[in-house]
Design a protein around this motif. Structure first.
Motif, PDB file in Angstrom:
ATOM      1  N   THR A   1       0.965  -1.338  -0.077  1.00 57.33           N
ATOM      2  CA  THR A   1       0.036   0.049  -0.009  1.00 57.33           C
ATOM      3  C   THR A   1       0.941   1.363   0.056  1.00 57.33           C
ATOM      4  O   THR A   1       0.381   2.323  -0.672  1.00 57.33           O
ATOM      5  CB  THR A   1      -1.184   0.156   1.306  1.00 57.33           C
ATOM      6  OG1 THR A   1      -1.648  -1.293   1.326  1.00 57.33           O
ATOM      7  CG2 THR A   1      -1.727   1.236   1.164  1.00 57.33           C
ATOM      8  N   PHE A   2       1.859   1.359   0.698  1.00 56.66           N
ATOM      9  CA  PHE A   2       2.991   2.353   0.668  1.00 56.66           C
ATOM     10  C   PHE A   2       3.594   2.536  -0.569  1.00 56.66           C
ATOM     11  O   PHE A   2       3.516   3.855  -1.236  1.00 56.66           O
ATOM     12  CB  PHE A   2       3.938   2.071   1.632  1.00 56.66           C
ATOM     13  CG  PHE A   2       4.904   3.149   1.541  1.00 56.66           C
ATOM     14  CD1 PHE A   2       4.788   4.594   2.058  1.00 56.66           C
ATOM     15  CD2 PHE A   2       6.210   2.916   0.870  1.00 56.66           C
ATOM     16  CE1 PHE A   2       6.066   5.484   1.913  1.00 56.66           C
ATOM     17  CE2 PHE A   2       7.400   3.812   0.777  1.00 56.66           C
ATOM     18  CZ  PHE A   2       7.124   5.244   1.319  1.00 56.66           C
ATOM     19  N   LEU A   3       3.889   1.609  -1.306  1.00 55.59           N
ATOM     20  CA  LEU A   3       4.693   1.888  -2.545  1.00 55.59           C
ATOM     21  C   LEU A   3       3.288   2.220  -3.654  1.00 55.59           C
ATOM     22  O   LEU A   3       3.798   3.059  -4.449  1.00 55.59           O
ATOM     23  CB  LEU A   3       4.951   0.439  -3.160  1.00 55.59           C
ATOM     24  CG  LEU A   3       6.063  -0.366  -2.357  1.00 55.59           C
ATOM     25  CD1 LEU A   3       6.456  -1.533  -2.644  1.00 55.59           C
ATOM     26  CD2 LEU A   3       7.358   0.633  -2.379  1.00 55.59           C
ATOM     27  N   TYR A   4       2.024   1.748  -3.332  1.00 57.32           N
ATOM     28  CA  TYR A   4       1.025   2.567  -4.174  1.00 57.32           C
ATOM     29  C   TYR A   4       0.866   3.954  -4.022  1.00 57.32           C
ATOM     30  O   TYR A   4       0.765   4.649  -4.896  1.00 57.32           O
ATOM     31  CB  TYR A   4      -0.341   1.681  -3.907  1.00 57.32           C
ATOM     32  CG  TYR A   4      -1.381   2.100  -4.589  1.00 57.32           C
ATOM     33  CD1 TYR A   4      -1.764   1.755  -5.920  1.00 57.32           C
ATOM     34  CD2 TYR A   4      -2.299   3.460  -4.070  1.00 57.32           C
ATOM     35  CE1 TYR A   4      -2.859   2.259  -6.497  1.00 57.32           C
ATOM     36  CE2 TYR A   4      -3.345   3.926  -4.928  1.00 57.32           C
ATOM     37  CZ  TYR A   4      -3.683   3.238  -6.056  1.00 57.32           C
ATOM     38  OH  TYR A   4      -4.896   3.781  -6.752  1.00 57.32           O
ATOM     39  N   VAL A   5       0.918   4.311  -2.643  1.00 61.51           N
ATOM     40  CA  VAL A   5       0.995   5.901  -2.403  1.00 61.51           C
ATOM     41  C   VAL A   5       2.372   6.606  -3.180  1.00 61.51           C
ATOM     42  O   VAL A   5       2.195   7.652  -3.710  1.00 61.51           O
ATOM     43  CB  VAL A   5       0.819   6.130  -0.839  1.00 61.51           C
ATOM     44  CG1 VAL A   5       1.089   7.351  -0.528  1.00 61.51           C
ATOM     45  CG2 VAL A   5      -0.407   5.353  -0.461  1.00 61.51           C
ATOM     46  N   TYR A   6       3.445   5.839  -2.655  1.00 59.54           N
ATOM     47  CA  TYR A   6       4.678   6.772  -3.323  1.00 59.54           C
ATOM     48  C   TYR A   6       4.719   6.708  -4.710  1.00 59.54           C
ATOM     49  O   TYR A   6       5.196   7.754  -5.148  1.00 59.54           O
ATOM     50  CB  TYR A   6       6.057   5.538  -2.942  1.00 59.54           C
ATOM     51  CG  TYR A   6       7.266   6.219  -3.010  1.00 59.54           C
ATOM     52  CD1 TYR A   6       7.825   6.832  -1.835  1.00 59.54           C
ATOM     53  CD2 TYR A   6       7.918   6.137  -4.317  1.00 59.54           C
ATOM     54  CE1 TYR A   6       9.117   7.380  -1.969  1.00 59.54           C
ATOM     55  CE2 TYR A   6       8.993   6.686  -4.472  1.00 59.54           C
ATOM     56  CZ  TYR A   6       9.828   7.278  -3.148  1.00 59.54           C
ATOM     57  OH  TYR A   6      10.764   7.981  -3.502  1.00 59.54           O
ATOM     58  N   ALA A   7       4.172   5.709  -5.552  1.00 59.22           N
ATOM     59  CA  ALA A   7       3.953   5.927  -6.843  1.00 59.22           C
ATOM     60  C   ALA A   7       3.296   7.415  -7.493  1.00 59.22           C
ATOM     61  O   ALA A   7       3.663   7.655  -8.588  1.00 59.22           O
ATOM     62  CB  ALA A   7       3.557   4.764  -7.629  1.00 59.22           C
ATOM     63  N   SER A   8       2.532   7.857  -6.256  1.00 61.88           N
ATOM     64  CA  SER A   8       1.559   9.095  -6.693  1.00 61.88           C
ATOM     65  C   SER A   8       2.692  10.498  -6.783  1.00 61.88           C
ATOM     66  O   SER A   8       2.006  11.410  -7.141  1.00 61.88           O
ATOM     67  CB  SER A   8       0.424   9.277  -5.895  1.00 61.88           C
ATOM     68  OG  SER A   8       1.003   9.334  -4.592  1.00 61.88           O
ATOM     69  N   VAL A   9       3.739  10.262  -6.065  1.00 63.19           N
ATOM     70  CA  VAL A   9       4.658  11.438  -6.156  1.00 63.19           C
ATOM     71  C   VAL A   9       6.044  11.379  -6.550  1.00 63.19           C
ATOM     72  O   VAL A   9       6.853  12.040  -6.942  1.00 63.19           O
ATOM     73  CB  VAL A   9       4.848  11.595  -4.610  1.00 63.19           C
ATOM     74  CG1 VAL A   9       3.659  11.946  -3.752  1.00 63.19           C
ATOM     75  CG2 VAL A   9       5.588  10.732  -3.519  1.00 63.19           C
ATOM     76  N   ASP A  10       6.469   9.861  -6.919  1.00 62.71           N
ATOM     77  CA  ASP A  10       7.701   9.670  -7.404  1.00 62.71           C
ATOM     78  C   ASP A  10       7.760   8.341  -8.039  1.00 62.71           C
ATOM     79  O   ASP A  10       6.814   7.252  -7.730  1.00 62.71           O
ATOM     80  CB  ASP A  10       8.773   9.810  -6.559  1.00 62.71           C
ATOM     81  CG  ASP A  10      10.126  10.236  -6.978  1.00 62.71           C
ATOM     82  OD1 ASP A  10      10.104   9.956  -8.310  1.00 62.71           O
ATOM     83  OD2 ASP A  10      11.072  10.625  -6.259  1.00 62.71           O
ATOM     84  N   ARG A  11       8.891   7.838  -8.664  1.00 64.73           N
ATOM     85  CA  ARG A  11       8.845   6.483  -9.362  1.00 64.73           C
ATOM     86  C   ARG A  11       9.191   5.630  -8.061  1.00 64.73           C
ATOM     87  O   ARG A  11       9.950   5.636  -7.191  1.00 64.73           O
ATOM     88  CB  ARG A  11       9.998   6.389 -10.262  1.00 64.73           C
ATOM     89  CG  ARG A  11       9.405   7.206 -11.612  1.00 64.73           C
ATOM     90  CD  ARG A  11      10.622   7.365 -12.573  1.00 64.73           C
ATOM     91  NE  ARG A  11      11.898   7.863 -12.074  1.00 64.73           N
ATOM     92  CZ  ARG A  11      12.949   8.014 -12.894  1.00 64.73           C
ATOM     93  NH1 ARG A  11      13.086   7.379 -14.003  1.00 64.73           N
ATOM     94  NH2 ARG A  11      14.030   8.481 -12.538  1.00 64.73           N
ATOM     95  N   VAL A  12       8.444   4.256  -8.150  1.00 66.57           N
ATOM     96  CA  VAL A  12       8.871   3.521  -6.999  1.00 66.57           C
ATOM     97  C   VAL A  12      10.306   2.993  -7.009  1.00 66.57           C
ATOM     98  O   VAL A  12      10.755   2.451  -5.912  1.00 66.57           O
ATOM     99  CB  VAL A  12       7.687   2.005  -7.166  1.00 66.57           C
ATOM    100  CG1 VAL A  12       8.342   1.133  -6.365  1.00 66.57           C
ATOM    101  CG2 VAL A  12       6.288   2.688  -7.064  1.00 66.57           C
ATOM    102  N   GLY A  13      10.828   2.820  -8.259  1.00 72.62           N
ATOM    103  CA  GLY A  13      12.091   2.297  -8.506  1.00 72.62           C
ATOM    104  C   GLY A  13      13.136   3.612  -7.710  1.00 72.62           C
ATOM    105  O   GLY A  13      14.308   2.921  -7.134  1.00 72.62           O
ATOM    106  N   THR A  14      12.794   4.862  -7.578  1.00 76.38           N
ATOM    107  CA  THR A  14      13.747   5.525  -6.741  1.00 76.38           C
ATOM    108  C   THR A  14      13.649   5.117  -5.157  1.00 76.38           C
ATOM    109  O   THR A  14      14.682   5.136  -4.790  1.00 76.38           O
ATOM    110  CB  THR A  14      13.007   6.933  -6.938  1.00 76.38           C
ATOM    111  OG1 THR A  14      12.915   7.173  -8.223  1.00 76.38           O
ATOM    112  CG2 THR A  14      13.936   7.944  -6.050  1.00 76.38           C
ATOM    113  N   PHE A  15      12.333   4.859  -4.702  1.00 76.85           N
ATOM    114  CA  PHE A  15      12.488   4.379  -3.356  1.00 76.85           C
ATOM    115  C   PHE A  15      13.266   2.997  -3.019  1.00 76.85           C
ATOM    116  O   PHE A  15      14.081   3.111  -2.348  1.00 76.85           O
ATOM    117  CB  PHE A  15      10.824   4.218  -2.846  1.00 76.85           C
ATOM    118  CG  PHE A  15      10.972   3.508  -1.603  1.00 76.85           C
ATOM    119  CD1 PHE A  15      11.296   4.191  -0.427  1.00 76.85           C
ATOM    120  CD2 PHE A  15      10.811   2.227  -1.699  1.00 76.85           C
ATOM    121  CE1 PHE A  15      11.228   3.600   0.814  1.00 76.85           C
ATOM    122  CE2 PHE A  15      10.528   1.484  -0.297  1.00 76.85           C
ATOM    123  CZ  PHE A  15      10.882   2.267   1.040  1.00 76.85           C
TER     124      PHE A  15
END
Length: 543
Positions: free
Chosen positions: A93-107
């Motif tokens: 769920t956090f990765l889903y949220v993160y994808a709304s502000v930046d690329r998941v690959g970056t995290f």
């Protein structure tokens, strides 16, 4: 919608907490992140809602669970699964949220490198600059384009009156809005359309992930849009090639590597189409040694993770690695890998074959021809639907015809026609008539069980005209079959073909052979009174 309700700083801050709570050096924590990443990639998160600092979502796993994230204090997040500590559902769920502000690959990269997520804030624009931009997007920033795409998507979805025609509206309204706002410069405009088309396809796949689409919906409602989007990408790329691409496009291409990669794991639907588009984008836009090396390293690293986790995306990653092999001309490695796959994977090679064909690299293409010729029988005998196999063989025959003509290999096409029967019947039929090889054409009809009545009458007349006598064995055989049926209608048909035999012998000036044949035939069947009557009616014999 997420991008409007949650600040980028808050999401990145939650990422920093996760980095501290689940350090990369801990194997259990690494496995937990991997599992969460797989759930996210499978599109398992749905029914998402937010407040200023919390996120509520459902996660589809073995059983559905409810997740509540507290981004201020991630430890306080909860999940209805049995695990008390941080679980894969909370991470997904956090990765889903993160994808709304930046690329998941970056995290993921920052987590692996153990860099502070907050460091990213120094090199990126504030989220507020995307929420109320002076203009829709920055021409030279892919992140800005994607943020614009997402804002337009949120607005389209909020104004959606009914979901009855969801995919139609997505294509005809949302997609058309994006295209209308493309940059004015021709080369950047076409690349924008490429990115918009990929984005719309990803949105379609994400919507499908949230439901259980019927076969009818997938094949008759959604597929035409998917097909059109891929065609639009191809058209935009062809248009781009008319111009000298500006240096300003290079940063966009670099950022596109990760964007296009999403085609591999976003959904399980339209596997062939997703792989085909991924291959097209790499062949036409990203075909640089540096880019290929970056992608190969990422794919090899993540394929191992996908295999360990038993993820269905592993197949896509393996195919993508084969594509990197192709771009680096490692053809033997591709053939070795293809032999380990099921025969139904044969069409995945066609994008590669077409690229080599377009470049007229006949020497390289020869090994591909040998592979396809050797393995097409396995595909023909596969359990795929007849029409699907027919379409594949039709494409393959076109390719082999082009190759044979270019290399002046006159035997190749005919050999392929024979090897791929019955799916190559139409091509072999036309080829034999063009070569005026009527004897083999007749043998083909008999082999496939066609009767004279089922053969094209115009073709038969043409053969009779061009090569008198060629059809005589077929006519004689048919007459015997018709008489053997012993009905008045069959006798009439026999007489009809006997008249054709008579006409052929007359053209050959061999009337005496006809008289001998007819005499033997009437003697052989003299007890068939009805047949004799039909011979009289046809004026073939007299009292």
């Amino acid at each position: 919608m997420l991008g409007r309700e949650l600040s980028k700083e808050l999401v990145l801050g939650a990422g920093e907490q996760i980095k501290q709570l689940l350090p990369h050096k801990n194997e259990d924590d690494r496995n937990l992140i991997k599992k969460g990443l797989i759930l996210y990639r499978q599109g398992s998160i749905y029914n998402v809602s937010t407040t200023s600092h919390t996120v509520s979502a459902k996660v589809h796993d073995i059983t559905g669970v409810q997740v509540e994230l507290d981004l201020d204090d991630f430890v306080m997040s909860t999940c209805t699964c049995p695990q008390a500590d941080i679980c894969r559902h909370r991470i997904a769920t956090f990765l889903y949220v993160y994808a709304s502000v930046d690329r998941v690959g970056t995290f993921v990269d920052l987590w692996k490198e153990e860099r502070a997520v907050d460091d990213v804030l120094k090199s990126v624009r504030k989220a507020s600059s995307f929420l109320k931009p002076d203009k829709d997007y920055e021409d030279s920033s892919l992140a800005s384009w994607i943020a614009f795409f997402d804002r337009e998507y949120d607005e389209w979805y909020e104004n959606l009156v009914s979901t009855n025609q969801l995919y139609q509206s997505l294509f005809h309204h949302y997609y058309q809005t994006l295209k209308k706002k493309a940059p004015k410069s021709p080369e950047m405009r076409q690349f924008f359309i490429v990115q918009a088309s990929v984005t719309v396809l990803l949105k379609i796949l994400q919507l499908l992930n949230e439901t259980k689409p019927s076969d009818y919906l997938l094949q008759h409602i959604v597929y035409p849009f998917v097909d059109q989007l891929i065609d639009n990408v191809g058209a935009a790329i062809r248009e781009m090639k008319r111009y000298a691409l500006p240096f300003a496009l290079d940063p966009l291409l670099v950022d596109s590597i990760e964007r296009f990669r999403e085609l591999l794991y976003t959904s399980k639907y339209y596997q062939y189409e997703r792989n085909n588009l991924y291959q097209l984008l790499w062949i036409e836009l990203l075909r640089r040694d540096k880019f290929i090396s970056i992608e190969r390293e990422w794919l090899e690293d993540h394929l191992e993770q996908e295999l360990e986790a038993g993820s269905p995306s592993a197949v896509e990653f393996e195919t993508a690695l084969m594509h990197m092999d192709f771009l680096q001309s490692r053809d033997e490695q591709i053939f070795t890998k293809m032999r380990k796959l099921t025969p139904t994977a044969l069409p995945f090679m066609f994008t590669w074959v077409e690229d080599i064909l377009n470049k007229k690299n006949w020497k390289r293409l020869s090994s591909w021809v040998s592979y396809l010729m050797a393995h097409s029988p396995e595909y023909i005998n596969s359990p795929l639907p007849y029409e699907e196999r027919r379409q594949t063989i039709r494409y393959l025959m076109q390719f082999l015809k082009q190759y044979g003509d270019a290399t002046k290999d006159e035997q190749l096409f005919e050999k392929a026609c024979q090897t791929m029967l019955p799916f190559s019947y139409a091509e072999y039929h036309d080829h034999l008539l063009m070569k005026e090889n009527y004897k083999t054409w007749i043998e083909l009809q008999v082999l496939l069980g066609f009767s004279l009545d089922e053969m094209d009458s115009y073709v038969l007349k043409d053969i009779e005209k061009r090569e008198p006598g060629a059809l005589l064995p077929l006519y004689v055989k048919t007459v015997q079959e018709e008489i053997g049926m012993k009905t008045r209608e069959n006798y009439k048909m026999a007489v009809r073909y006997l008249k054709r035999i008579k006409a052929q012998y007359k053209k050959l000036k061999r009337e005496e052979v006809w008289e001998n044949y007819l005499g033997h035939l009437t003697e052989e069947h003299k007890r068939l009174r009805a047949f004799k009557e039909e011979l009289k009616k046809g004026k073939l014999i007299h009292d």
